[in-house]
Design an enzyme around this catalytic site. Sequence first.
Site, PDB file in Angstrom:
ATOM      1  N   SER A  98       0.840  -1.191   0.000  1.00 54.40           N
ATOM      2  CA  SER A  98       0.000   0.000   0.000  1.00 54.40           C
ATOM      3  C   SER A  98       0.887   1.257   0.000  1.00 54.40           C
ATOM      4  O   SER A  98       1.696   1.434  -0.905  1.00 54.40           O
ATOM      5  CB  SER A  98      -0.967  -0.046   1.188  1.00 54.40           C
ATOM      6  N   ASP A 224      -9.535  -5.799  -4.220  1.00 58.45           N
ATOM      7  CA  ASP A 224      -9.102  -4.565  -3.561  1.00 58.45           C
ATOM      8  C   ASP A 224      -9.955  -3.396  -4.037  1.00 58.45           C
ATOM      9  O   ASP A 224      -9.936  -3.040  -5.214  1.00 58.45           O
ATOM     10  CB  ASP A 224      -7.621  -4.304  -3.868  1.00 58.45           C
ATOM     11  N   HIS A 252      -7.594  -5.608   0.112  1.00 56.14           N
ATOM     12  CA  HIS A 252      -6.528  -4.716   0.565  1.00 56.14           C
ATOM     13  C   HIS A 252      -6.096  -5.152   1.966  1.00 56.14           C
ATOM     14  O   HIS A 252      -6.228  -4.416   2.960  1.00 56.14           O
ATOM     15  CB  HIS A 252      -6.998  -3.269   0.567  1.00 56.14           C
TER      16      HIS A 252
END
Length: 274
Positions: A98, A224, A252
């Site tokens: 991320s 995600d 995610h």
Amino acid sequence: MPTAYNGDVELFFEVYGSPTDPTLLLINGLGSQCINYDEQWCEKFGAQGYRVIRFDNRDTGLSSKLDERAYALRDMAGDAVAVLGAANAERAHVMGVSMGGMIAQRIAIDHSDRLLSLTSVMSSTGEPEYGQSSPEARAAVMAKPARTRDEYADNQIAQRRVYGSKPEWFDEPYLRARAARAFDRCYCPAGVGRQMQAIMSDGDRADALRTLTVPTLVMHGDRDTLIHPSGGRRTAELIPGARFVEIEGMGHDYPVAVWDRWVETWTDFVRSVA
């Protein structure tokens, strides 16, 4: 307590494995502490012959809190390089998740001589047309900060239900225990805000990514909704020779159910480019 220094910023880190093995540096995402790379997961990389380093980004965990002080992803990349120096790792495989993927990209751009390989996971390029959040995922992340340990755990569960992996991999007791451990170790919502500002100020990395020559693996989950998989696909498209792997069922997050595949995918990639 192992500590690295980037100027006046103190950075807590931990090392698993033998100093004679190649180093893998793990970089966390927004507001995420190094303990979210579970010890058992780190040990799986170690079992493949890698020395693993996990550390707290600035404004998280046991690292410095920079009250009222702005900074950029470039500064956070410098933090990661400082950790490598303190751990006596001249070069390393670097994996970021991320925001950590964005920091890893910035290391590859600004400190390419320190990388053996780059792995960018569930991340994006800074281009506004790629990797955008769904309205529901954005609302979950921007929710009012928790005031108590229980509220924090509840928020973590609610977020995973919005943008996490498929329901079969959802382990609420595990997630609650991890959230409680993180809250007790450090809770710094103001730091999350400063990290978000660093992400936004970094802007578009597309032109710089086109110039990279480091072996690169890009991974993304097909579920995600916080950073749409187009962010990962675009990253792999821009970096010459990059390999893209999309993991079916993953959102995610990185549930225990994906650890073995993740480690196998990464290890196969690194060995193929060594």
